[in-house]
Design a protein around this motif. Sequence first.
Motif, short mmCIF file in Angstrom:
data_model
loop_
_atom_site.label_atom_id
_atom_site.label_comp_id
_atom_site.label_asym_id
_atom_site.label_seq_id
_atom_site.Cartn_x
_atom_site.Cartn_y
_atom_site.Cartn_z
N MET A 156 -6.25 -21.32 -5.10
CA MET A 156 -6.68 -20.75 -6.37
C MET A 156 -6.99 -21.86 -7.37
SD MET A 156 -4.02 -17.68 -7.05
CE MET A 156 -3.69 -16.42 -5.83
N SER A 157 -7.84 -21.53 -8.33
CA SER A 157 -8.08 -22.47 -9.43
C SER A 157 -6.86 -22.46 -10.35
CB SER A 157 -9.32 -22.04 -10.21
OG SER A 157 -9.06 -20.84 -10.94
N THR A 158 -6.79 -23.44 -11.22
CA THR A 158 -5.70 -23.50 -12.19
C THR A 158 -5.72 -22.26 -13.07
OG1 THR A 158 -5.80 -25.91 -12.21
CG2 THR A 158 -4.70 -24.86 -14.08
N GLY A 159 -6.90 -21.82 -13.49
CA GLY A 159 -7.00 -20.62 -14.32
C GLY A 159 -6.55 -19.36 -13.60
N GLN A 160 -6.89 -19.24 -12.31
CA GLN A 160 -6.45 -18.08 -11.53
C GLN A 160 -4.92 -18.06 -11.42
OE1 GLN A 160 -8.84 -18.84 -8.02
NE2 GLN A 160 -10.18 -17.10 -8.49
N ARG A 161 -4.32 -19.22 -11.15
CA ARG A 161 -2.85 -19.28 -11.06
C ARG A 161 -2.21 -18.98 -12.41
NH1 ARG A 161 -3.86 -24.03 -8.07
NH2 ARG A 161 -3.07 -25.28 -9.79
N GLN A 162 -2.80 -19.49 -13.48
CA GLN A 162 -2.25 -19.26 -14.81
C GLN A 162 -2.28 -17.77 -15.17
OE1 GLN A 162 -4.31 -21.34 -17.96
NE2 GLN A 162 -2.46 -21.41 -19.20
N LEU A 163 -3.41 -17.12 -14.91
CA LEU A 163 -3.50 -15.69 -15.19
C LEU A 163 -2.56 -14.89 -14.30
CD1 LEU A 163 -4.85 -13.46 -16.86
CD2 LEU A 163 -6.61 -13.32 -15.08
N LEU A 164 -2.47 -15.25 -13.03
CA LEU A 164 -1.55 -14.58 -12.11
C LEU A 164 -0.12 -14.65 -12.64
CD1 LEU A 164 -0.76 -13.36 -9.28
CD2 LEU A 164 -0.58 -15.74 -8.51
#
Length: 182
Positions: free
Chosen positions: A115-123
């Motif tokens: 995952m991208s950093t943004g995807q992990r952050q939102l998750l």
Amino acid sequence: MSSTILTISKITAGYKIPVIRDYSLSLNSGDRIGLHGKNGSGKSTLLRAIVGIAHCFSGTIVKSTNLKIAYLVQYQPEIEELSITGRDCFYALVNRAVAIPDYLLSYIDLRLDQMSTGQRQLLKALSLLHSDADLFLFDEPSSSLDDLAKDFLVKSLQALDKNKTTLIISHDRDFLTRVSTT
């Protein structure tokens, strides 16, 4: 009538040396607080003091009995070859059976290292928002998000149960305006 869930009285906190001095704050159930300030002013240290990571040199932090805190750190750690999926992470953080938000479905079964950093952050942010925490401490939750993901996070924060409390740090004034009342 809302009840006080956290009282900070004249704390001086930091690490080897103090970063914030003589700071006081009271949070009531249902408060939506946004903090904005220049780099190095102690915003992240305040959250870290609340959760016991930063050292309190003086003053007090009093939490209501059985207060459950969810803390989203500012910088997500680098992940190399981690075989945990987004679904695994979601349910580990939520710690109860709830439906996965639709926005996450397109990548929830990817491994975290894919995952991208943004995807992990939102998750992580959405996972915490679906937990049974009473107080949500979010440090720069929108910093790695694209506009669509940021809008989804805003809507999720706005839809949060009115008895839940948020203390959110951000350099994005527009984001804070949309998710906080103070």
